[in-house]
Scaffold this motif. Structure first.
Motif, PDB file in Angstrom:
ATOM      1  N   ILE A   1       5.632 -43.198  49.877  1.00  0.00           N
ATOM      2  CA  ILE A   1       6.525 -42.765  48.524  1.00  0.00           C
ATOM      3  C   ILE A   1       6.971 -42.381  47.960  1.00  0.00           C
ATOM      4  O   ILE A   1       6.401 -40.621  48.295  1.00  0.00           O
ATOM      5  CB  ILE A   1       6.031 -43.773  47.575  1.00  0.00           C
ATOM      6  N   LYS A   2       7.868 -41.647  48.626  1.00  0.00           N
ATOM      7  CA  LYS A   2       8.177 -40.107  47.923  1.00  0.00           C
ATOM      8  C   LYS A   2       9.892 -40.324  47.105  1.00  0.00           C
ATOM      9  O   LYS A   2      10.266 -41.065  46.936  1.00  0.00           O
ATOM     10  CB  LYS A   2       8.462 -39.348  49.412  1.00  0.00           C
ATOM     11  N   GLY A   3       9.902 -39.142  46.559  1.00  0.00           N
ATOM     12  CA  GLY A   3      11.480 -38.920  46.118  1.00  0.00           C
ATOM     13  C   GLY A   3      10.800 -38.764  44.468  1.00  0.00           C
ATOM     14  O   GLY A   3      10.154 -38.977  43.780  1.00  0.00           O
ATOM     15  N   ASP A   4      11.906 -38.207  43.799  1.00  0.00           N
ATOM     16  CA  ASP A   4      12.066 -38.060  42.420  1.00  0.00           C
ATOM     17  C   ASP A   4      11.239 -39.522  41.460  1.00  0.00           C
ATOM     18  O   ASP A   4      12.051 -40.274  41.796  1.00  0.00           O
ATOM     19  CB  ASP A   4      13.412 -37.512  41.778  1.00  0.00           C
TER      20      ASP A   4
ATOM     21  N   VAL B   1      13.576 -43.142  43.638  1.00  0.00           N
ATOM     22  CA  VAL B   1      11.813 -43.685  45.086  1.00  0.00           C
ATOM     23  C   VAL B   1      12.461 -43.896  46.052  1.00  0.00           C
ATOM     24  O   VAL B   1      13.188 -45.322  46.248  1.00  0.00           O
ATOM     25  CB  VAL B   1      11.084 -43.734  44.187  1.00  0.00           C
ATOM     26  N   VAL B   2      11.636 -43.828  47.112  1.00  0.00           N
ATOM     27  CA  VAL B   2      12.347 -44.145  48.408  1.00  0.00           C
ATOM     28  C   VAL B   2      11.301 -45.245  49.432  1.00  0.00           C
ATOM     29  O   VAL B   2      10.300 -43.679  49.394  1.00  0.00           O
ATOM     30  CB  VAL B   2      12.794 -43.387  49.744  1.00  0.00           C
TER      31      VAL B   2
ATOM     32  N   LEU C   1      10.005 -51.311  42.195  1.00  0.00           N
ATOM     33  CA  LEU C   1      11.227 -50.593  42.730  1.00  0.00           C
ATOM     34  C   LEU C   1      12.593 -50.894  41.486  1.00  0.00           C
ATOM     35  O   LEU C   1      13.156 -51.842  42.983  1.00  0.00           O
ATOM     36  CB  LEU C   1      11.214 -49.790  43.471  1.00  0.00           C
ATOM     37  N   SER C   2      12.926 -50.707  40.890  1.00  0.00           N
ATOM     38  CA  SER C   2      14.388 -51.071  40.448  1.00  0.00           C
ATOM     39  C   SER C   2      15.172 -50.414  41.141  1.00  0.00           C
ATOM     40  O   SER C   2      15.400 -49.440  42.360  1.00  0.00           O
ATOM     41  CB  SER C   2      14.670 -50.275  38.707  1.00  0.00           C
TER      42      SER C   2
END
Length: 808
Positions: free
Chosen positions: A504-507, A577-578, A571-572
């Motif tokens: 789970i990663k990303g801004d 987020v990925v 997750l919206s």
């Protein structure tokens, strides 16, 4: 409540019940579409014999059956009962079956249902038709009976129509519109129906509906033999449709129910009759209902002879007519429920027998309206099947196998025979060389123990607990030797199959995980945290492990596909987020033991230097030329290091570790020893010791809850549950008799009252006693320290463990 446009496909008992419960919960904009007539639709509801045997070794199935009985009773009228409470009788024609019925009586107590083991003479008193010769005993459940689903449907639809629900018969679904991954409308022969939410209750036609949205519904239609007899002399004066108990003769794979002056008899004894959808005609295009295939009398010859031997008067009565009725089987014998992860707004309620129909519908309505059901449905979730299990090559043979074994005596460790070797870790070739005994775990071939460790049995033979009877099936003393050797030396465990692994990663990854979990997840890079996910009603969705790899990159280990799909669902659409599932490309080994430190320090890596060993820390590093993610923790009072790498380097990692472990007596050990060590270390397991019906305060995991966080899913509901106090307590018990090894779900008694049941059980060699985790009523825990555990009808003393600490 927020009103949604709900379209239900299928007007059998499941579809009509779901509409009914949605209406009862205030949902008004509901439409039910049926390709056949209303309400004898031509599906399995129309021909089902209506037997409701509530008690199952599955808690969820038993609960759903009990809720169905309660619902059908409430829908009964004096003139038209929807349920006949005539009780059920299961008879044993072998000693093994009688022992199994004793075990079943125990789990009935655990699940809150009265059940009684009877002598042969008492069986005859319940039904004078039977021949008691050769009977060893029986099980009587007075609250079982016969459901009349069409009568229940009549009452339910009357209420639903008063709430504005519309029913359309002879309306075929031709397509389902999906826009941006969301179901939007159902197109039919009678026009288009806009929808916010679509529920597929189409029975064995469900896979065809699933294909319209690209969702696999892994069920196999099976034909099942059922006959109606001519009148029996003993029932000649009978005026009621049903007054005698249902009877199940599982050793011959036959069941019996009264139908006025005759009997209905069903058989699972015949060869499997799998049916493909293209072989099922639509309503009106066949002589009989679509769910009925022509009877094959040659397949009923042996069951009929067995039936006559059991009920002699059948010989004179003879058979009036027979059918091969179609109904659905799944790869694991459980229903298919919930919202598909692949297409939002597309829900399914499939592979459901009349036995569980209204209970399923009630929970589906709660799930849709409240965001979560009150009964844990993890084992029924449509998303529990990874891609491998959605292939017909997997789920069809496994579903057929479940049909063939439906009346077998099922052991919890009995391995499946079909659809094997579907997933294998890179260590598989080495494991076979070591003589691994495999079972399946999440599709993976998982070693249970290794025959190469047989010499260790002689090393530890004076210590090893000898098992007999039920607990000795699908077991070897090698399991115990591996457990002991791990404590004294060191062992290597393949844990590839134990968890679902997500990146789970990303801004926004931190913020996303903060909302998802009960702990403060903003931990330093390289740290590891165990935390909880709650659903909207504050039940524990899962206990997960979160590893922070960088500022915006986390490695998350959850229990399985259901939990992974739930994380994805939170997750919206606008999130940066990925979430990437890396389970398929990752393999993992766990090194555990008193010599683990010394062995790993011998490897060329600074990480393993003694003063750098820190609990709950992770590091990406090289061992030789192998890139691994290493996580250090304490396990069962011993050092433990889990090493994960890509599959292409897995075999090299195995060989490197074994070479380094030779001076320290390293062995490969199986899943059964690892589970025994878990229990011995007082560690809990999600879905085994607790599930989504329980909150952290009941399970002793409140230390994982941080109310300083402004919000997380289930926070307000958890505060309310905390205020109201726990409904259960998870306790650790010690069994006085070291020779008794219980297997789980046995009832716990305070004198003559059932106050809970066992979740996990094992044997502690450090204590020399059996360890049991049990969910108990709070009032029992407050008043007592001594309980009885019933095991195959016998009671054994157990003490609450003083100063026990449950860890994760």
């Amino acid at each position: 409540m927020k009103q949604k446009k709900v379209v239900i496909i299928g007007a059998g008992v499941v579809g009509c019940s779901t509409a009914y419960y949605l209406n009862k919960m205030g949902q008004r904009d509901v439409t039910v579409i049926e390709q056949g007539p209303l309400f004898e639709t031509g599906g399995s509801t129309s021909h089902a014999p209506g037997l409701v045997f509530q008690v199952s070794f599955s808690k969820v199935l038993t609960t759903l059956a009990s809720q169905t009985v309660e619902a059908f009773k409430a829908l009964s009228t004096d003139a038209h009962p929807s349920f006949y409470s005539v009780g059920s009788l299961e008879v044993a024609h072998t000693p093994d079956r009688l022992e199994d019925l004793k075990r079943k009586a125990g789990v009935a107590s655990s699940w809150g249902i009265d059940a009684y083991v009877l002598s042969p003479e008492e069986c005859l008193q319940k039904s004078s038709l039977i021949n008691k010769d050769g009977i060893y005993g029986g099980l009587y459940v007075p609250s079982d009976g016969i459901a009349k689903p069409l009568r229940a449907v009549e009452e339910m639809t009357s209420f639903s129509k008063s709430c504005g629900t519309k029913f359309y018969g002879h309306t075929e679904v031709t397509n389902i519109e999906v826009v941006d991954g969301e179901a939007r409308a159902v197109e039919t022969s009678a026009g288009r129906f806009e929808a916010d939410l679509i529920i597929c209750c189409a029975g064995f036609w469900g896979p065809r509906i699933g294909e319209m949205v690209g969702v696999t519904i892994p069920l196999q239609p099976m034909a099942h033999q059922y006959v109606f007899t001519n009148n029996l002399e003993e029932l000649a004066e009978e005026e009621q449709e049903v007054s005698m108990p249902l009877i199940r003769q599982q050793d011959s794979s036959i069941y019996f129910r009264q139908v006025f002056n005759g009997l209905g008899i069903g058989s699972y004894q015949h060869r499997p009759f799998p049916v493909e959808l293209n072989e099922i005609t639509k309503y009106g295009e066949a002589k009989d209902m679509p769910s009925v295939k022509p009877f094959t009398p040659e397949d009923f010859e042996k069951p009929w002879q067995d039936a006559i031997e059991f009920i002699p008067s059948l010989k004179q009565a003879g058979i009036k007519k027979g059918i091969n009725g179609i109904f659905s089987f799944t790869p694991d014998g459980m229903p298919l429920l919930g919202e598909s992860q692949k297409v939002r707004g597309f829900w399914v309620a499939e592979a459901i027998w009349v036995t569980h129909s209204a209970g399923v519908a009630k929970q589906m309505a709660e799930w849709i309206v409240n965001g979560a059901p009150t009964v844990d449905l993890e084992l029924c979730d449509i998303n529990r099947f990874d891609t491998y299990a959605q292939s017909p090559a997997y789920y069809k043979p496994r579903s057929i196998e479940n049909y063939e074994k439906v009346y077998d005596i099922h052991h919890p460790f009995m391995p499946p025979e079909t659809s094997r070797n579907v997933r294998i870790s890179p260590f598989y070739t080495r494991q076979k060389t070591w003589g691994a005994y495999f079972n399946e775990k999440a599709g993976w071939e998982q070693p249970q123990w290794y025959e190469a460790n047989d010499p260790l049995v002689r090393v530890y033979e004076k210590i090893i607990l000898k098992r007999e009877g039920w607990s000795s099936k699908y077991w070897s003393p090698i399991v115990e030797a591996e457990q002991l050797h791990t404590r004294q030396h060191i062992a290597l465990y393949d844990v590839t199959a134990t968890k679902k692994r997500l990146e789970i990663k990303g801004d926004g990854a931190v913020e996303f995980l903060q909302q998802l979990t009960t702990s403060n997840i903003d931990i330093p890079i390289g740290h590891v945290m165990n935390t909880l996910m709650l659903h909207e009603l504050a039940g524990i969705k899962d206990e997960i492990r979160v590893i922070r790899k960088s500022a915006s990159n986390f490695h998350v280990l959850c229990t399985g596909p259901v939990e992974a799909s739930w994380i994805q669902k939170q997750l919206s659409a606008s999130s940066q987020v990925v979430i990437q599932d890396v389970t398929e490309k990752t393999c993992s080994l766990r090194v555990i033991g008193s010599k683990a430190k010394k062995m790993l320090e011998s490897l060329a890596s600074d990480f393993f230097v003694e003063n750098k060993w820190v609990n709950q820390r992770a590091k990406e590093l090289l061992i030789g030329n192998i890139s691994v993610l290493a996580v250090y923790s304490s396990y069962a009072g011993m050092d433990s290091l889990e090493l994960s790498t890509n599959n292409d380097q897995g075999l090299q990692l195995w060989d490197l570790l074994f070479e380094a472990g030779r001076p320290y007596k390293l062995i490969a050990a199986g899943d059964r020893a690892l589970e025994a060590l878990r229990i011995e270390s007082f560690a809990l397991r999600s879905t085994k010791d607790f599930w989504s019906e329980h909150d952290p305060y009941e399970i002793g995991l409140s230390h994982m809850v941080d109310f300083n966080k402004s919000t997380f899913i289930g926070r307000e509901a958890l505060m309310a549950r905390k205020e109201n106090g726990p409904k259960l307590h998870l306790m650790t018990l010690i069994i006085d008799d070291p020779t008794m090894v219980v297997m789980g779900y046995e009832p716990v008694f305070d004198k003559e009252k059932v106050v809970g049941f066992v979740t996990s059980a094992g044997y502690s060699y450090s204590l020399g006693k059996g360890i049991v985790y049990a969910l108990l009523l709070p009032e029992a825990v407050n008043e007592n320290t001594t309980f009885d555990i019933e095991y195959f009808g016998e009671k054994y003393k157990a003490q609450v463990m003083k100063n026990s600490t449950v860890v994760v």
